[in-house]
Design a protein around this motif. Sequence first.
Motif, PDB file in Angstrom:
ATOM      1  N   TRP A 120       0.831  -1.166   0.025  1.00 43.86           N
ATOM      2  CA  TRP A 120      -0.154  -0.170   0.021  1.00 43.86           C
ATOM      3  C   TRP A 120       0.962   1.351   0.128  1.00 43.86           C
ATOM      4  CZ3 TRP A 120      -4.472  -0.656  -1.755  1.00 43.86           C
ATOM      5  CH2 TRP A 120      -5.115  -1.754  -1.662  1.00 43.86           C
ATOM      6  N   LEU A 121       1.895   1.138   0.436  1.00 45.07           N
ATOM      7  CA  LEU A 121       3.001   2.340   0.251  1.00 45.07           C
ATOM      8  C   LEU A 121       3.404   2.385  -1.039  1.00 45.07           C
ATOM      9  CD1 LEU A 121       5.610   1.863   3.491  1.00 45.07           C
ATOM     10  CD2 LEU A 121       3.690   3.745   3.157  1.00 45.07           C
ATOM     11  N   LEU A 176      -1.390  -3.425  -8.252  1.00 43.09           N
ATOM     12  CA  LEU A 176      -0.853  -3.588  -6.872  1.00 43.09           C
ATOM     13  C   LEU A 176      -2.119  -3.517  -5.927  1.00 43.09           C
ATOM     14  CD1 LEU A 176       2.492  -2.044  -6.294  1.00 43.09           C
ATOM     15  CD2 LEU A 176       2.296  -4.236  -6.487  1.00 43.09           C
ATOM     16  N   ALA A 177      -2.963  -2.606  -6.087  1.00 42.96           N
ATOM     17  CA  ALA A 177      -4.117  -2.374  -5.365  1.00 42.96           C
ATOM     18  C   ALA A 177      -5.083  -3.528  -5.313  1.00 42.96           C
ATOM     19  CB  ALA A 177      -4.668  -1.048  -5.646  1.00 42.96           C
ATOM     20  N   ASN A 232       7.660  -1.517  -3.992  1.00 37.97           N
ATOM     21  CA  ASN A 232       7.066  -2.783  -4.857  1.00 37.97           C
ATOM     22  C   ASN A 232       7.093  -4.149  -4.291  1.00 37.97           C
ATOM     23  OD1 ASN A 232       6.130  -4.357  -6.895  1.00 37.97           O
ATOM     24  ND2 ASN A 232       7.315  -3.492  -8.351  1.00 37.97           N
ATOM     25  N   PRO A 233       6.071  -4.774  -3.632  1.00 38.98           N
ATOM     26  CA  PRO A 233       6.122  -5.968  -3.035  1.00 38.98           C
ATOM     27  C   PRO A 233       6.530  -6.894  -3.964  1.00 38.98           C
ATOM     28  CG  PRO A 233       4.284  -4.952  -2.632  1.00 38.98           C
ATOM     29  CD  PRO A 233       4.750  -3.956  -3.398  1.00 38.98           C
ATOM     30  N   GLN A 234       6.293  -6.768  -5.128  1.00 44.58           N
ATOM     31  CA  GLN A 234       6.761  -7.772  -6.448  1.00 44.58           C
ATOM     32  C   GLN A 234       8.134  -7.623  -6.318  1.00 44.58           C
ATOM     33  OE1 GLN A 234       4.329  -9.613  -8.410  1.00 44.58           O
ATOM     34  NE2 GLN A 234       6.092 -10.858  -8.820  1.00 44.58           N
ATOM     35  N   MET A 279       2.985   4.025 -14.490  1.00 41.74           N
ATOM     36  CA  MET A 279       3.045   4.095 -13.051  1.00 41.74           C
ATOM     37  C   MET A 279       1.632   3.687 -12.498  1.00 41.74           C
ATOM     38  SD  MET A 279       6.053   5.004 -12.036  1.00 41.74           S
ATOM     39  CE  MET A 279       7.595   5.331 -12.619  1.00 41.74           C
ATOM     40  N   ALA A 280       0.615   4.540 -13.174  1.00 35.65           N
ATOM     41  CA  ALA A 280      -0.820   4.211 -12.630  1.00 35.65           C
ATOM     42  C   ALA A 280      -1.372   2.870 -12.625  1.00 35.65           C
ATOM     43  CB  ALA A 280      -1.729   4.855 -13.417  1.00 35.65           C
TER      44      ALA A 280
END
Length: 202
Positions: free
Chosen positions: A74-75, A196-197, A122-124, A189-190
């Motif tokens: 979420w960050l 991610l969201a 980026n968690p990925q 980026m969007a």
Amino acid sequence: MLESYLTGLLVCGGIIIAIGAQNAYVLSQAIRREHHWWSAGLCMISDVVLFSAGMLGISAALMAVPEALEVLRWLGVVFLGWLAVQAFVRAGRGRNRLETGEAGAKSLKGVLFTTLAVTLLNPQVYLDTLLLIPAIGAQQESATSFVAGASSASILWFGGLAWGGSALAPLLSRPIAWRIIDGLIGLMMAGIALHLAISGLG
């Protein structure tokens, strides 16, 4: 050993290319010739550290605290969304090509901070470097050669982005080119933030 090296080079090369936000930022800095080698170098160092950490077993610790990945997710959504808005604003207003040292250029500190943010929020990145890559590397004959191959992929890719973007900069002198570049960066980026969201909500 050579097979392990080539496996690391090819597998990790594909993963690095797929991490869009990091690539988009380094390329945009290279096109502007704005501390782009510093940005690329920091990405290389981050990858080498994460690859090595993953092979040393830090992935097990990360799996033990899954909430950490969600916080990072979420960050990352917020930060990438902010970068997307900035890019869309630039695309709407238009601007001339920026050169290193030109008025309004970003400071080295700002570039390094943003590079770290698009890399680490980026968690990925963690799923790939601390989970997927170690899982593949553990099956190789030489883990050291595998990590060396993975590190080489990062160095070659980000070095290529920094050099290629800088080399193309003279061709992008018209303001319309910057509108297109900023628009594409904003969309990328969007899109990554939205992905991610959605993954987090799912």
